[in-house]
Write a protein that holds these residues in place. Sequence first.
Motif, PDB file in Angstrom:
ATOM      1  N   TYR A 510       0.815  -1.217   0.000  1.00 23.00           N
ATOM      2  CA  TYR A 510       0.000   0.000   0.000  1.00 23.00           C
ATOM      3  C   TYR A 510       0.856   1.279   0.000  1.00 23.00           C
ATOM      4  O   TYR A 510       0.407   2.322   0.437  1.00 23.00           O
ATOM      5  CB  TYR A 510      -0.892   0.020   1.240  1.00 23.00           C
ATOM      6  N   LEU A 511       2.063   1.201  -0.448  1.00 23.67           N
ATOM      7  CA  LEU A 511       2.973   2.336  -0.373  1.00 23.67           C
ATOM      8  C   LEU A 511       2.587   3.413  -1.388  1.00 23.67           C
ATOM      9  O   LEU A 511       1.775   3.189  -2.283  1.00 23.67           O
ATOM     10  CB  LEU A 511       4.409   1.862  -0.619  1.00 23.67           C
ATOM     11  N   TRP A 512       3.192   4.592  -1.276  1.00 23.34           N
ATOM     12  CA  TRP A 512       2.995   5.630  -2.287  1.00 23.34           C
ATOM     13  C   TRP A 512       4.159   6.621  -2.269  1.00 23.34           C
ATOM     14  O   TRP A 512       4.922   6.694  -1.306  1.00 23.34           O
ATOM     15  CB  TRP A 512       1.661   6.362  -2.130  1.00 23.34           C
ATOM     16  N   GLY A 513       4.278   7.391  -3.361  1.00 24.44           N
ATOM     17  CA  GLY A 513       5.307   8.410  -3.478  1.00 24.44           C
ATOM     18  C   GLY A 513       4.815   9.585  -4.293  1.00 24.44           C
ATOM     19  O   GLY A 513       4.024   9.421  -5.227  1.00 24.44           O
ATOM     20  N   ILE A 514       5.265  10.784  -3.937  1.00 23.62           N
ATOM     21  CA  ILE A 514       4.910  11.992  -4.678  1.00 23.62           C
ATOM     22  C   ILE A 514       6.135  12.892  -4.746  1.00 23.62           C
ATOM     23  O   ILE A 514       6.871  13.034  -3.757  1.00 23.62           O
ATOM     24  CB  ILE A 514       3.712  12.707  -4.015  1.00 23.62           C
ATOM     25  N   ASP A 515       6.362  13.470  -5.912  1.00 21.83           N
ATOM     26  CA  ASP A 515       7.571  14.273  -6.118  1.00 21.83           C
ATOM     27  C   ASP A 515       7.311  15.756  -5.886  1.00 21.83           C
ATOM     28  O   ASP A 515       7.859  16.355  -4.967  1.00 21.83           O
ATOM     29  CB  ASP A 515       8.113  14.036  -7.524  1.00 21.83           C
ATOM     30  N   TYR A 516       6.461  16.381  -6.714  1.00 16.95           N
ATOM     31  CA  TYR A 516       6.245  17.814  -6.550  1.00 16.95           C
ATOM     32  C   TYR A 516       4.906  18.241  -7.132  1.00 16.95           C
ATOM     33  O   TYR A 516       4.229  17.485  -7.856  1.00 16.95           O
ATOM     34  CB  TYR A 516       7.371  18.622  -7.191  1.00 16.95           C
ATOM     35  N   MET A 517       4.527  19.456  -6.798  1.00 13.99           N
ATOM     36  CA  MET A 517       3.353  20.140  -7.360  1.00 13.99           C
ATOM     37  C   MET A 517       3.850  21.378  -8.084  1.00 13.99           C
ATOM     38  O   MET A 517       4.737  22.090  -7.597  1.00 13.99           O
ATOM     39  CB  MET A 517       2.377  20.539  -6.251  1.00 13.99           C
ATOM     40  N   ARG A 518       3.262  21.622  -9.256  1.00 16.91           N
ATOM     41  CA  ARG A 518       3.616  22.838 -10.019  1.00 16.91           C
ATOM     42  C   ARG A 518       2.336  23.525 -10.465  1.00 16.91           C
ATOM     43  O   ARG A 518       1.402  22.880 -10.959  1.00 16.91           O
ATOM     44  CB  ARG A 518       4.477  22.480 -11.222  1.00 16.91           C
ATOM     45  N   ILE A 519       2.312  24.843 -10.280  1.00 17.60           N
ATOM     46  CA  ILE A 519       1.165  25.649 -10.730  1.00 17.60           C
ATOM     47  C   ILE A 519       1.699  26.743 -11.642  1.00 17.60           C
ATOM     48  O   ILE A 519       2.375  27.685 -11.202  1.00 17.60           O
ATOM     49  CB  ILE A 519       0.399  26.274  -9.555  1.00 17.60           C
ATOM     50  N   GLY A 520       1.389  26.603 -12.957  1.00 20.56           N
ATOM     51  CA  GLY A 520       1.894  27.557 -13.927  1.00 20.56           C
ATOM     52  C   GLY A 520       3.400  27.450 -14.063  1.00 20.56           C
ATOM     53  O   GLY A 520       4.024  26.452 -13.690  1.00 20.56           O
ATOM     54  N   GLY A 521       4.014  28.494 -14.580  1.00 25.56           N
ATOM     55  CA  GLY A 521       5.459  28.513 -14.716  1.00 25.56           C
ATOM     56  C   GLY A 521       5.953  27.580 -15.808  1.00 25.56           C
ATOM     57  O   GLY A 521       5.177  26.912 -16.506  1.00 25.56           O
ATOM     58  N   ASP A 522       7.256  27.518 -15.947  1.00 25.27           N
ATOM     59  CA  ASP A 522       7.870  26.679 -16.971  1.00 25.27           C
ATOM     60  C   ASP A 522       8.044  25.259 -16.459  1.00 25.27           C
ATOM     61  O   ASP A 522       8.455  25.043 -15.318  1.00 25.27           O
ATOM     62  CB  ASP A 522       9.227  27.253 -17.381  1.00 25.27           C
ATOM     63  N   ALA A 523       7.747  24.304 -17.321  1.00 26.14           N
ATOM     64  CA  ALA A 523       7.882  22.900 -16.947  1.00 26.14           C
ATOM     65  C   ALA A 523       9.351  22.502 -16.937  1.00 26.14           C
ATOM     66  O   ALA A 523      10.090  22.813 -17.879  1.00 26.14           O
ATOM     67  CB  ALA A 523       7.115  22.017 -17.926  1.00 26.14           C
ATOM     68  N   PRO A 524       9.805  21.805 -15.883  1.00 25.73           N
ATOM     69  CA  PRO A 524      11.179  21.281 -15.885  1.00 25.73           C
ATOM     70  C   PRO A 524      11.367  20.300 -17.039  1.00 25.73           C
ATOM     71  O   PRO A 524      10.417  19.649 -17.502  1.00 25.73           O
ATOM     72  CB  PRO A 524      11.291  20.573 -14.533  1.00 25.73           C
ATOM     73  N   GLU A 525      12.577  20.170 -17.487  1.00 29.61           N
ATOM     74  CA  GLU A 525      12.871  19.301 -18.629  1.00 29.61           C
ATOM     75  C   GLU A 525      12.455  17.856 -18.370  1.00 29.61           C
ATOM     76  O   GLU A 525      12.076  17.128 -19.305  1.00 29.61           O
ATOM     77  CB  GLU A 525      14.371  19.358 -18.924  1.00 29.61           C
ATOM     78  N   ILE A 526      12.501  17.413 -17.126  1.00 27.85           N
ATOM     79  CA  ILE A 526      12.190  16.011 -16.830  1.00 27.85           C
ATOM     80  C   ILE A 526      10.740  15.670 -17.161  1.00 27.85           C
ATOM     81  O   ILE A 526      10.411  14.498 -17.363  1.00 27.85           O
ATOM     82  CB  ILE A 526      12.478  15.682 -15.346  1.00 27.85           C
ATOM     83  N   GLU A 527       9.843  16.660 -17.233  1.00 27.68           N
ATOM     84  CA  GLU A 527       8.433  16.364 -17.484  1.00 27.68           C
ATOM     85  C   GLU A 527       8.172  15.858 -18.902  1.00 27.68           C
ATOM     86  O   GLU A 527       7.191  15.153 -19.135  1.00 27.68           O
ATOM     87  CB  GLU A 527       7.560  17.601 -17.208  1.00 27.68           C
ATOM     88  N   LYS A 528       9.032  16.187 -19.840  1.00 30.52           N
ATOM     89  CA  LYS A 528       8.753  15.844 -21.234  1.00 30.52           C
ATOM     90  C   LYS A 528       8.760  14.338 -21.481  1.00 30.52           C
ATOM     91  O   LYS A 528       8.133  13.851 -22.423  1.00 30.52           O
ATOM     92  CB  LYS A 528       9.751  16.532 -22.156  1.00 30.52           C
ATOM     93  N   ASP A 529       9.454  13.576 -20.632  1.00 28.20           N
ATOM     94  CA  ASP A 529       9.538  12.127 -20.813  1.00 28.20           C
ATOM     95  C   ASP A 529       8.562  11.362 -19.926  1.00 28.20           C
ATOM     96  O   ASP A 529       8.518  10.129 -19.975  1.00 28.20           O
ATOM     97  CB  ASP A 529      10.956  11.639 -20.519  1.00 28.20           C
TER      98      ASP A 529
END
Length: 540
Positions: A510-529
Amino acid sequence: MDGNKSPQNAFVKVCALAAFAAICCLIFSSCARVSTNNTQGGYTPFSLSPLSSIPVLKDYQTMRSSSQDRMGNADFKIIGAGETLVIADLQGPGEITHIWVTISSEDPKHLRNIAMRVYYDGNDFPSVESPIGDFFGLGHGAYYYYGSAVQSIGTDNAMNSFWPMPFQKSARIEATNESTIPVKAFYYYVDWRLFRTMPPNMGYFHAQYRQEFPCQSGKNYCFLETSGGVGHFMGVNLSVHTQVSGWWGEGDDIFTIDGEQIPSIWGTGSEDYFCGAWCYGNTFYYPFFGMPYRKNLNQSQNNYWNVYRYHIENPIAFSKSLKAEIEHGALGFDNTRKGGRNNDYSSVAYWYMEKPVRLVGSLPPAGERSPVYKENILPDGLFELQYFDISSNPPGIVDVQDLDFFIKPDKRWLNNDHLFCNHNTSDSVVQIRWNTDKVYSGEMILVMTQAPDYGIISLSLDGEDLLPNFNGYAAVVQPALVNLGNRTLKAGNHTLVIQTRGKDERSIRYLWGIDYMRIGGDAPEIEKDMIVIPIEGANP
């Protein structure tokens, strides 16, 4: 001290451990020492029956140097800025058995800014050199309570050392205030023994502070390098300040004896050497080992740790030289961290030599003894949730997890970590609180983690449902992007609530993980993949 412990419980534990430590001191200290005229074997430094030496008559004179005021109650000394106080100037042969110090100072860094030095037999070089706090086992210039066989901190802020410190001719102990702020009151005892003749085979006590802010990439952290005769290493206390998140303790301990080509003593990991396991939990301290200080009960960046290991039961002996090191990398042997942002290490090593020897290196200036956290600046509107105020039910089920092992060209997390919940039931609740000083508007992006053992969770923000049913299961460990549509985050306080709801039938936990929340702004490069998870109704 651990914030979960009450002051009363902490005091009881300190008292109990101090009593235990006092008994342990008898095992190896000069309390077990007897006159060579009374025993065939002479001085015995280790005994399995320490109490048996108590009734043996002593062949020495008990002495003390202190900050006493026999005519009144001003039982302290003032140390002006830049001044040195000689707290003991002793003529031997003798042995220091106990040092007690407590300090009143308006300098918040006085434990690092007051330098303690010990000189033997008229030498112009110290054989002990350390910030006073670190010498007594208080790392990072912080006060906390613990008890070991050789050092104990009593309430309130009373520092004790029970290291036996023999000397043939003389011993001089100095405290130098290397701050610009005067020390208002410096109280001390130095208890010692004056021998008629020096017992045989008595080594000279040495101690040295070292630091690397940060540790050097590609190179082990060295906490002792000494040569010049026969000796034995007694242990080290190590302070770690984390510049990046993730577990700091994968590095092996390595001892090179007498210049050998291949080190003969090689450990399995830092927490193993300091006699803990599995990345530690709450603080603990025992006569020979402990972790008395852990500022935050997680593996976050800008965290402070202190650990110690004393080889009282089996000192590491050498005939000519000793080099003691420990690896510091994310994997231990690699000796590097995320983006080359290595952690800050400082330490005090303790050992004995057949004669006083000059220390390798010198004490860094006072202004350089406190590490500075180099804050990682994030893009505007991006919130790394693992570094906010977090509470959970049950307590202690979330931490920052390093994901270096899972990184691939098309699978990456911001700063290679995430917030991880390791509670394996469907009843956990985690609250994350933070404050913003401005309004953020735009697409709200959540970057989650999916894995074969992850469960189903719900997320709500400030009482509004964000994700009522997020399935964290995937056949491999991977980041997953969730687009929640255009949202507005008002200025002020915010609370994100994450609840475990169940699990996919294919998931094993039942584990879970969350990295970050972003509202607006420029998307980090890691999001494209990243894999994009469609959320019905996310774009109203």
